[in-house]
Design a protein around this motif. Structure first.
Motif, short mmCIF file in Angstrom:
data_model
loop_
_atom_site.label_atom_id
_atom_site.label_comp_id
_atom_site.label_asym_id
_atom_site.label_seq_id
_atom_site.Cartn_x
_atom_site.Cartn_y
_atom_site.Cartn_z
N ARG A 176 -5.20 -1.00 8.27
CA ARG A 176 -5.56 -2.07 7.24
C ARG A 176 -7.10 -2.34 7.57
N ASP B 107 -0.20 -12.37 5.44
CA ASP B 107 1.64 -12.33 5.70
C ASP B 107 1.55 -10.60 5.77
N VAL B 108 0.64 -9.65 6.44
CA VAL B 108 0.38 -8.25 6.97
C VAL B 108 0.93 -8.05 8.16
N SER C 99 -7.61 -8.13 -0.34
CA SER C 99 -6.77 -9.07 -0.96
C SER C 99 -5.75 -9.03 0.25
N SER C 100 -5.62 -7.82 0.99
CA SER C 100 -3.87 -8.63 1.54
C SER C 100 -3.97 -9.05 2.89
N GLY D 297 -4.52 -12.55 2.35
CA GLY D 297 -3.17 -13.58 2.04
C GLY D 297 -2.24 -13.90 3.60
N LYS E 219 -7.97 -4.18 -2.90
CA LYS E 219 -6.69 -4.88 -2.61
C LYS E 219 -6.31 -4.97 -1.48
N SER F 280 -2.55 -5.14 9.74
CA SER F 280 -3.75 -5.30 9.46
C SER F 280 -4.79 -4.80 9.94
N MET G 25 0.56 -1.20 -0.47
CA MET G 25 0.41 -0.16 -0.66
C MET G 25 0.90 1.05 0.41
#
Length: 82
Positions: free
Chosen positions: A40, A31-32, A25-26, A29, A22, A37, A1
């Protein structure tokens, strides 16, 4: 981002929806890092609310055409009268 984010209130519907997609999706995943997280997720929730507000405003503008008994247009009325 991106580091610098556009203020949500200045975003068009399509722009806000694209960023929301987006974010989802992140987050999916996995992996954040947790702190990112959460940030977001909070921005995503604000984007969702903004999109919902813009959709509600658009729905109020949509009208349907009434047709008279002669089959000719007889004016307009709200799409979903309340």
């Amino acid at each position: 981002m991106a580091e610098e984010q556009k203020p949500i209130g200045e975003m068009a519907f399509e722009e806000a929806l694209e960023e929301l997609e987006k974010i989802v999706s992140s987050l999916e995943g996995g992996d954040v890092p947790l702190d990112q997280s959460i940030a977001r997720y909070e921005r995503g929730e604000a984007l969702r609310a903004h999109c919902q507000k813009l959709l509600a405003a658009a729905e109020k503008k949509v009208e349907k055409i009434r047709v008279g008994s002669d089959g000719k247009p007889a004016g307009t009325e709200p799409l979903d009268p309340e």
